[in-house]
Design a protein around this motif. Sequence first.
Motif, PDB file in Angstrom:
ATOM      1  N   GLU A  76      25.542  66.298  17.513  1.00  0.00           N
ATOM      2  CA  GLU A  76      24.670  66.799  16.430  1.00  0.00           C
ATOM      3  C   GLU A  76      24.672  66.141  15.221  1.00  0.00           C
ATOM      4  OE1 GLU A  76      26.848  70.675  15.592  1.00  0.00           O
ATOM      5  OE2 GLU A  76      26.264  71.479  17.578  1.00  0.00           O
ATOM      6  N   ALA A  77      25.540  65.565  14.812  1.00  0.00           N
ATOM      7  CA  ALA A  77      25.469  64.584  13.779  1.00  0.00           C
ATOM      8  C   ALA A  77      24.529  63.412  13.957  1.00  0.00           C
ATOM      9  CB  ALA A  77      26.891  64.157  13.197  1.00  0.00           C
ATOM     10  N   ALA A  78      24.724  62.931  15.207  1.00  0.00           N
ATOM     11  CA  ALA A  78      23.828  61.719  15.436  1.00  0.00           C
ATOM     12  C   ALA A  78      22.440  62.306  15.544  1.00  0.00           C
ATOM     13  CB  ALA A  78      24.286  61.139  17.043  1.00  0.00           C
ATOM     14  N   GLU A  79      22.177  63.142  16.244  1.00  0.00           N
ATOM     15  CA  GLU A  79      20.799  63.609  16.227  1.00  0.00           C
ATOM     16  C   GLU A  79      20.266  63.904  14.693  1.00  0.00           C
ATOM     17  OE1 GLU A  79      20.667  65.980  20.619  1.00  0.00           O
ATOM     18  OE2 GLU A  79      20.983  67.323  18.582  1.00  0.00           O
ATOM     19  N   ALA A  80      21.022  64.441  13.999  1.00  0.00           N
ATOM     20  CA  ALA A  80      20.643  64.708  12.517  1.00  0.00           C
ATOM     21  C   ALA A  80      20.250  63.443  11.892  1.00  0.00           C
ATOM     22  CB  ALA A  80      21.697  65.331  11.765  1.00  0.00           C
ATOM     23  N   GLN A  81      20.887  62.408  12.235  1.00  0.00           N
ATOM     24  CA  GLN A  81      20.559  61.133  11.375  1.00  0.00           C
ATOM     25  C   GLN A  81      19.757  60.144  12.266  1.00  0.00           C
ATOM     26  OE1 GLN A  81      24.406  59.134  10.432  1.00  0.00           O
ATOM     27  NE2 GLN A  81      25.254  60.930   9.626  1.00  0.00           N
ATOM     28  N   ASN A  82      19.040  60.927  13.305  1.00  0.00           N
ATOM     29  CA  ASN A  82      18.096  60.304  14.221  1.00  0.00           C
ATOM     30  C   ASN A  82      18.511  58.764  14.851  1.00  0.00           C
ATOM     31  OD1 ASN A  82      15.063  58.442  14.186  1.00  0.00           O
ATOM     32  ND2 ASN A  82      15.393  60.551  15.164  1.00  0.00           N
ATOM     33  N   LEU A  83      19.946  59.172  15.258  1.00  0.00           N
ATOM     34  CA  LEU A  83      20.524  57.934  16.138  1.00  0.00           C
ATOM     35  C   LEU A  83      20.434  58.469  17.693  1.00  0.00           C
ATOM     36  CD1 LEU A  83      23.374  57.397  13.657  1.00  0.00           C
ATOM     37  CD2 LEU A  83      21.632  55.920  14.108  1.00  0.00           C
ATOM     38  N   LEU A  84      20.177  59.642  17.920  1.00  0.00           N
ATOM     39  CA  LEU A  84      20.092  60.360  19.416  1.00  0.00           C
ATOM     40  C   LEU A  84      18.729  61.035  19.135  1.00  0.00           C
ATOM     41  CD1 LEU A  84      23.365  61.100  20.850  1.00  0.00           C
ATOM     42  CD2 LEU A  84      22.017  59.420  21.338  1.00  0.00           C
TER      43      LEU A  84
ATOM     44  N   PHE B 119      16.459  59.026  23.685  1.00  0.00           N
ATOM     45  CA  PHE B 119      17.856  59.141  24.348  1.00  0.00           C
ATOM     46  C   PHE B 119      18.375  60.592  23.777  1.00  0.00           C
ATOM     47  CE2 PHE B 119      21.944  58.390  26.130  1.00  0.00           C
ATOM     48  CZ  PHE B 119      21.692  57.992  27.196  1.00  0.00           C
ATOM     49  N   LYS B 120      18.596  61.258  24.876  1.00  0.00           N
ATOM     50  CA  LYS B 120      19.525  62.591  24.528  1.00  0.00           C
ATOM     51  C   LYS B 120      20.704  62.543  25.346  1.00  0.00           C
ATOM     52  CE  LYS B 120      15.400  64.878  23.270  1.00  0.00           C
ATOM     53  NZ  LYS B 120      14.341  66.169  23.513  1.00  0.00           N
ATOM     54  N   ILE B 121      21.793  63.100  24.900  1.00  0.00           N
ATOM     55  CA  ILE B 121      23.049  63.199  25.709  1.00  0.00           C
ATOM     56  C   ILE B 121      23.319  64.655  25.887  1.00  0.00           C
ATOM     57  CG2 ILE B 121      25.482  62.880  25.830  1.00  0.00           C
ATOM     58  CD1 ILE B 121      24.984  60.138  24.224  1.00  0.00           C
ATOM     59  N   GLN B 122      23.746  65.301  27.245  1.00  0.00           N
ATOM     60  CA  GLN B 122      24.061  66.524  27.448  1.00  0.00           C
ATOM     61  C   GLN B 122      25.665  66.340  27.857  1.00  0.00           C
ATOM     62  OE1 GLN B 122      21.623  68.366  30.183  1.00  0.00           O
ATOM     63  NE2 GLN B 122      23.319  69.667  30.914  1.00  0.00           N
TER      64      GLN B 122
ATOM     65  N   ASN C 180      12.340  59.080  19.667  1.00  0.00           N
ATOM     66  CA  ASN C 180      11.857  58.269  18.901  1.00  0.00           C
ATOM     67  C   ASN C 180      13.074  57.648  17.773  1.00  0.00           C
ATOM     68  OD1 ASN C 180      10.348  56.203  18.132  1.00  0.00           O
ATOM     69  ND2 ASN C 180       8.960  57.570  16.494  1.00  0.00           N
ATOM     70  N   ILE C 181      14.053  57.121  18.432  1.00  0.00           N
ATOM     71  CA  ILE C 181      15.288  56.860  17.560  1.00  0.00           C
ATOM     72  C   ILE C 181      14.941  55.655  16.622  1.00  0.00           C
ATOM     73  CG2 ILE C 181      17.478  55.781  17.453  1.00  0.00           C
ATOM     74  CD1 ILE C 181      18.011  57.245  20.558  1.00  0.00           C
ATOM     75  N   GLN C 182      15.173  56.154  15.262  1.00  0.00           N
ATOM     76  CA  GLN C 182      15.016  55.174  14.181  1.00  0.00           C
ATOM     77  C   GLN C 182      13.496  54.622  14.442  1.00  0.00           C
ATOM     78  OE1 GLN C 182      17.496  54.608  11.537  1.00  0.00           O
ATOM     79  NE2 GLN C 182      17.995  56.609  12.548  1.00  0.00           N
ATOM     80  N   GLY C 183      12.648  55.307  14.922  1.00  0.00           N
ATOM     81  CA  GLY C 183      11.126  54.971  14.607  1.00  0.00           C
ATOM     82  C   GLY C 183      10.807  53.806  15.907  1.00  0.00           C
ATOM     83  N   SER C 184      11.813  53.450  16.725  1.00  0.00           N
ATOM     84  CA  SER C 184      11.856  52.462  17.686  1.00  0.00           C
ATOM     85  C   SER C 184      11.001  52.725  18.942  1.00  0.00           C
ATOM     86  CB  SER C 184      13.362  52.140  18.126  1.00  0.00           C
ATOM     87  OG  SER C 184      13.693  53.301  19.177  1.00  0.00           O
ATOM     88  N   GLY C 185      10.654  53.966  19.300  1.00  0.00           N
ATOM     89  CA  GLY C 185       9.923  54.222  20.530  1.00  0.00           C
ATOM     90  C   GLY C 185      10.808  54.661  21.489  1.00  0.00           C
TER      91      GLY C 185
END
Length: 107
Positions: A44-52, A63-66, A55-60
């Motif tokens: 949740e924290a990584a998704e909130a910071q757009n690290l997961l 990636f999601k983790i379950q 379009n992670i950090q605008g890179s195109g």
Amino acid sequence: MEGDPHRVLEGMAIAGYAVGASVGYIYCRGEYYLSMYRLKKAIEAAEAQNLLGDNIQGSGFSFKIQVQTGGGSYVCGEETALIEVHPGRAGQPEGETALPRPGRRLV
């Protein structure tokens, strides 16, 4: 996973990027409540910071983790049993081979 789940997530995202995957799965035995809790909070924290996510950090790269939980059994370390656990079935190995059948899909 309990001490620093962000390292696990970062490693999975890097590996996902390297192989072109868009989803990663973590199998966690049901009795490891603390690990599951910390992993889910870290996701949740990584998704909130757009690290997961998308379009992670605008890179195109997306990636999601379950986190997949299961009843826990030594047999779930065998890869065909682990594949069975993913959609919610019992973790039972398939036949005599240790390799999944060609064309086998997780979803």
